[in-house]
Design an enzyme around this catalytic site. Structure first.
Site, PDB file in Angstrom:
ATOM      1  N   PHE A  10       0.928  -1.251  -0.198  1.00 44.91           N
ATOM      2  CA  PHE A  10      -0.041  -0.025   0.021  1.00 44.91           C
ATOM      3  C   PHE A  10       0.907   1.129  -0.015  1.00 44.91           C
ATOM      4  O   PHE A  10       0.724   1.923   0.764  1.00 44.91           O
ATOM      5  CB  PHE A  10      -0.936  -0.088   1.205  1.00 44.91           C
ATOM      6  CG  PHE A  10      -2.199   1.015   1.004  1.00 44.91           C
ATOM      7  CD1 PHE A  10      -2.874   0.701   0.256  1.00 44.91           C
ATOM      8  CD2 PHE A  10      -2.392   1.759   2.110  1.00 44.91           C
ATOM      9  CE1 PHE A  10      -3.938   1.483  -0.171  1.00 44.91           C
ATOM     10  CE2 PHE A  10      -3.571   2.573   1.876  1.00 44.91           C
ATOM     11  CZ  PHE A  10      -4.537   2.487   0.766  1.00 44.91           C
ATOM     12  N   VAL A 151       5.743  -1.874 -17.848  1.00 42.06           N
ATOM     13  CA  VAL A 151       6.313  -1.110 -18.834  1.00 42.06           C
ATOM     14  C   VAL A 151       5.528   0.189 -19.064  1.00 42.06           C
ATOM     15  O   VAL A 151       4.531  -0.067 -19.643  1.00 42.06           O
ATOM     16  CB  VAL A 151       6.479  -1.930 -20.089  1.00 42.06           C
ATOM     17  CG1 VAL A 151       7.397  -1.092 -21.274  1.00 42.06           C
ATOM     18  CG2 VAL A 151       7.326  -3.077 -19.678  1.00 42.06           C
ATOM     19  N   GLU A 208      12.139   4.266  -8.030  1.00 42.83           N
ATOM     20  CA  GLU A 208      11.895   2.890  -7.238  1.00 42.83           C
ATOM     21  C   GLU A 208      12.378   3.340  -5.869  1.00 42.83           C
ATOM     22  O   GLU A 208      13.007   4.202  -5.442  1.00 42.83           O
ATOM     23  CB  GLU A 208      13.061   1.979  -7.975  1.00 42.83           C
ATOM     24  CG  GLU A 208      12.734   1.707  -9.533  1.00 42.83           C
ATOM     25  CD  GLU A 208      11.531   0.881  -9.680  1.00 42.83           C
ATOM     26  OE1 GLU A 208      11.171  -0.014  -9.018  1.00 42.83           O
ATOM     27  OE2 GLU A 208      10.732   1.514 -10.304  1.00 42.83           O
ATOM     28  N   ASP A 219      16.341  -0.729 -14.113  1.00 46.91           N
ATOM     29  CA  ASP A 219      14.904  -0.671 -14.412  1.00 46.91           C
ATOM     30  C   ASP A 219      14.526  -0.706 -15.721  1.00 46.91           C
ATOM     31  O   ASP A 219      13.658  -1.528 -16.132  1.00 46.91           O
ATOM     32  CB  ASP A 219      14.222   0.716 -13.626  1.00 46.91           C
ATOM     33  CG  ASP A 219      12.695   0.622 -13.974  1.00 46.91           C
ATOM     34  OD1 ASP A 219      12.154   0.156 -13.469  1.00 46.91           O
ATOM     35  OD2 ASP A 219      12.530   1.723 -14.904  1.00 46.91           O
ATOM     36  N   LYS A 223      12.694  -3.551 -18.022  1.00 48.72           N
ATOM     37  CA  LYS A 223      11.473  -3.544 -19.243  1.00 48.72           C
ATOM     38  C   LYS A 223      12.054  -3.940 -20.566  1.00 48.72           C
ATOM     39  O   LYS A 223      11.203  -4.441 -21.011  1.00 48.72           O
ATOM     40  CB  LYS A 223      11.244  -1.754 -19.155  1.00 48.72           C
ATOM     41  CG  LYS A 223      10.553  -1.285 -17.913  1.00 48.72           C
ATOM     42  CD  LYS A 223      10.606   0.043 -17.615  1.00 48.72           C
ATOM     43  CE  LYS A 223       9.864   0.453 -16.409  1.00 48.72           C
ATOM     44  NZ  LYS A 223      10.082   1.834 -16.022  1.00 48.72           N
ATOM     45  N   GLY A 320       4.817   7.306 -12.176  1.00 49.45           N
ATOM     46  CA  GLY A 320       3.800   8.007 -11.178  1.00 49.45           C
ATOM     47  C   GLY A 320       2.693   7.379 -10.314  1.00 49.45           C
ATOM     48  O   GLY A 320       2.312   6.085 -10.901  1.00 49.45           O
TER      49      GLY A 320
HETATM   50  N1  HSE Z   1      11.067   4.008 -11.442  1.00 49.27           N
HETATM   51  C1  HSE Z   1      10.225   3.599 -12.505  1.00 49.27           C
HETATM   52  C2  HSE Z   1      10.611   4.855 -13.664  1.00 49.27           C
HETATM   53  C3  HSE Z   1       8.789   3.437 -12.305  1.00 49.27           C
HETATM   54  O1  HSE Z   1      11.032   5.779 -13.403  1.00 49.27           O
HETATM   55  O2  HSE Z   1      10.326   4.684 -14.797  1.00 49.27           O
HETATM   56  C4  HSE Z   1       7.905   3.071 -13.269  1.00 49.27           C
HETATM   57  O3  HSE Z   1       8.506   1.752 -13.762  1.00 49.27           O
END
Ligand code: HSE
Length: 340
Positions: A10, A151, A208, A219, A223, A320
């Protein structure tokens, strides 16, 4: 039939989703015949709550905003017990992303599948490390493993590739896949220093839990791996993707690029060529005339190269609170309206 939802986590995404559900309950019922209750929430910081008839979402949100633990409908359950014992039919796995082992999210997913519950997640761990295993596990138990939010947050990249683009062969996917670093590069170009830009990205809910994952490119690498596996049917692993982040890019580098009518972008790419797969994440200088140069802030963009349509590009939010919360909603509604 109402959908009973359990939230595992949460934090930013769980709260973002809850705010949307709270605001749109009537509209979702009237326009889409989508009815739901959040029956359970389990979070390491706030505790576990359960009410088989539905929790009071407004109170839960207010409670965490005040910084206290949950105080009504409290259960002494672990996350796994919550999955097993609650009457939820869908578990939203929104715990922290672990790109080394995928845990605890992978165990949460398996427990949900074994108990006949769908998983909807924006957690890149299980999707990047064990996509095919998770899909099969879900399928064998008659449920779904849906990952739109992994993604480009709620921008419907995976649903586009699997839905409207079905029938096309996608031979390459290339774009800006991390909101935090694109936001930071934009702000640095506007004169903000690296640390301030990162802090701001964290405050805005883009980064993150451990922002190393963003700035080092991990990250975006996850993806790229997800895109290769889900969209291109290419079973590569994270270690097949070469990876370089933005930590070495200075204000000086940014200004030098500006002088040459160019801009730094962190580009993720996967391409099938001559039977080989080439996958990478790296900062690149792109000329201002290039379509990706105009993608600023936390916005992301991806271009799919297809056999039947040529290049198809999608631009939209990449991160976001509301944007990722929305990604979860789209998959929840997909289960309720298309799959059941
Ligand atoms: N930390 C990731 C970004 C969050 O900034 O794209 C979304 O996956």
């Amino acid at each position: 039939m109402k959908q009973n939802i359990a939230l595992l986590g949460f934090g930013t995404v769980g709260q973002g989703l809850s705010e949307i559900l709270l605001k749109k309950r009537t509209e979702l019922k009237q326009r889409y015949n989508y009815e739901f209750e959040i029956v359970a929430i389990s979070d390491l910081a706030w505790g576990t709550v359960y009410n088989p008839d539905g929790l009071d979402i407004k109170t839960m949100l207010e409670r965490v905003k005040r910084g206290g633990k949950f105080s009504q409908d409290v259960k002494d359950w672990s996350a796994i017990e919550m999955i097993k014992k609650s009457n939820a039919n869908v578990v939203c796995e929104l715990s922290f992303t672990n790109l080394e082992t995928g845990e605890p999210a992978i165990s949460h997913c398996k427990a949900a599948f074994e108990n006949g519950k769908h998983i909807v997640t924006s957690n890149k761990g299980p999707a990047a490390l064990a996509y095919h295993e998770m899909k099969k596990y879900a399928h064998n138990n008659g449920v779904e493993f849906l990952i739109e939010g992994t993604v480009m947050s709620g921008t419907p990249v995976l649903n586009l590739a699997e839905g409207p683009l079905a029938g096309c062969e996608i031979s390459a996917a290339r774009g800006i896949l991390n909101g935090t670093t694109n936001y930071m590069l934009t702000q640095m170009e506007n004169g903000m220093d690296y640390n301030e830009a990162l802090k701001k990205a964290q405050e805005l809910g883009y980064a993150e839990a451990d922002p190393t994952g963003d700035v080092e490119g991990y990250d975006a690498r996850a993806k790229v791996t997800i895109l290769a596996n889900v969209v291109m049917g290419t079973p590569i692993s994270i270690s097949n993707v070469s990876c370089k982040g933005i930590t070495k890019i200075s204000i000086n580098d940014i200004n030098e690029a500006k002088k040459q009518n160019s801009r730094w972008k962190l580009i993720g790419s996967v391409e099938k060529k001559d039977g080989k797969v080439l996958a990478s994440v790296a900062p690149e200088i792109v000329p201002l005339s290039h379509p990706l140069a105009g993608i600023m802030g936390a916005t992301n963009a991806i271009t799919f190269t297809t056999d039947l349509l040529g290049d198809v590009t999608m631009v939209g939010p990449g991160a976001g609170r509301t944007e990722t919360g929305y990604s979860i909603l789209t998959d929840l509604m997909k289960i309720q309206t298309e799959i059941k």
